[in-house]
Design a protein around this motif. Sequence first.
Motif, PDB file in Angstrom:
ATOM      1  N   VAL A 135       0.710  -1.289   0.014  1.00 18.34           N
ATOM      2  CA  VAL A 135      -0.155  -0.125  -0.007  1.00 18.34           C
ATOM      3  C   VAL A 135       0.752   1.220  -0.036  1.00 18.34           C
ATOM      4  CG1 VAL A 135      -1.774   1.340   1.154  1.00 18.34           C
ATOM      5  CG2 VAL A 135      -1.984  -1.142   1.287  1.00 18.34           C
ATOM      6  N   ILE A 136       0.629   2.136  -1.051  1.00 14.17           N
ATOM      7  CA  ILE A 136       1.529   3.367  -1.113  1.00 14.17           C
ATOM      8  C   ILE A 136       0.628   4.600  -0.892  1.00 14.17           C
ATOM      9  CG2 ILE A 136       3.036   4.428  -2.711  1.00 14.17           C
ATOM     10  CD1 ILE A 136       3.181   1.974  -4.400  1.00 14.17           C
ATOM     11  N   LEU A 137       1.322   5.340  -0.014  1.00 15.26           N
ATOM     12  CA  LEU A 137       0.499   6.747   0.323  1.00 15.26           C
ATOM     13  C   LEU A 137       1.066   7.820  -0.459  1.00 15.26           C
ATOM     14  CD1 LEU A 137       0.337   6.437   4.245  1.00 15.26           C
ATOM     15  CD2 LEU A 137      -1.609   5.755   2.500  1.00 15.26           C
ATOM     16  N   TYR A 138      -0.022   8.562  -1.172  1.00 17.87           N
ATOM     17  CA  TYR A 138       0.501   9.856  -1.785  1.00 17.87           C
ATOM     18  C   TYR A 138      -0.226  11.082  -1.293  1.00 17.87           C
ATOM     19  CZ  TYR A 138       1.997   6.332  -5.368  1.00 17.87           C
ATOM     20  OH  TYR A 138       2.531   5.244  -6.089  1.00 17.87           O
ATOM     21  N   ARG A 139       0.421  12.172  -1.416  1.00 15.53           N
ATOM     22  CA  ARG A 139      -0.097  13.574  -1.080  1.00 15.53           C
ATOM     23  C   ARG A 139      -1.284  13.903  -2.414  1.00 15.53           C
ATOM     24  NH1 ARG A 139       4.478  17.750   0.179  1.00 15.53           N
ATOM     25  NH2 ARG A 139       2.574  18.925  -0.050  1.00 15.53           N
ATOM     26  N   SER A 140      -2.348  14.539  -1.866  1.00 14.02           N
ATOM     27  CA  SER A 140      -3.188  14.776  -2.878  1.00 14.02           C
ATOM     28  C   SER A 140      -3.045  16.278  -3.417  1.00 14.02           C
ATOM     29  CB  SER A 140      -4.663  14.580  -2.451  1.00 14.02           C
ATOM     30  OG  SER A 140      -4.927  15.470  -1.305  1.00 14.02           O
ATOM     31  N   ASP A 141      -1.939  17.033  -2.549  1.00  9.14           N
ATOM     32  CA  ASP A 141      -1.849  18.438  -2.921  1.00  9.14           C
ATOM     33  C   ASP A 141      -0.738  18.803  -3.682  1.00  9.14           C
ATOM     34  OD1 ASP A 141      -0.263  17.647  -0.857  1.00  9.14           O
ATOM     35  OD2 ASP A 141      -0.843  19.514   0.333  1.00  9.14           O
TER      36      ASP A 141
END
Length: 234
Positions: A226-232
């Motif tokens: 599971v990879i987390l990315y910033r949406s901003d």
Amino acid sequence: MSRRIKEPSTIAVAQPGQIVLLDFQKEEITSEFSLPTKESTTAVDFSPDLESVVIGCENGSVYELDLASGEVRMYSSVGKGQVRKLDFLEDNTLVTAHHDEDVCVWDDGEITRTHGPYTSWVSSLCCYKQMVAFGLFNRHRGYQVFYGDIRQSLHKLYGNNSNSKGVAFIEEGRTLVTIGSDQQLKIWDLELGESRFTISDSEIFCAMAVLHDERLIAAGTREGSVILYRSDLP
């Protein structure tokens, strides 16, 4: 088996002939309900008011389970194919995507509006207020994402050569997040109808979720990470 989380810690698990509610924090079953069908379940979700669970089946049937009374109601499927995805508009209106390449809007157990058929079946679906977004399983034509007010004609976005694996509205419906099996996550400006930016990764995406504060996007991969990315990002 399909599952979906109910606040704060309850999961609905749908199996042929049965719905089970599980408290995953206590690791125990809280309720069990029987269904009048042995068909394989392909989609399940809580209604926005959390008073019922709606179940979609392989044969196209749709059932609604009232959690207070335990009563089960069967919707009219009018020959639609397997229920691939389902979600709700803000007024509890049900939206279903079927293997026969249609997207259907329901009211009181009957289909009131149909979008499609499309060039392939819907592989991702998301609703926000009166808006809907969904992506197609289009391996050779580039993934196509449709979005807009469900009561009107829908707009189209073109991605890359892959299958759509996830769609989600953020920023009060002004922005759409999509992922595809081409290892790309895209942020779309829906007012302009164009991609704001693209994130490429080395792993193949297969699922996506936007965290509640909308600052982070979690992407699940075929490899199990599971990879987390910033949406901003700019």
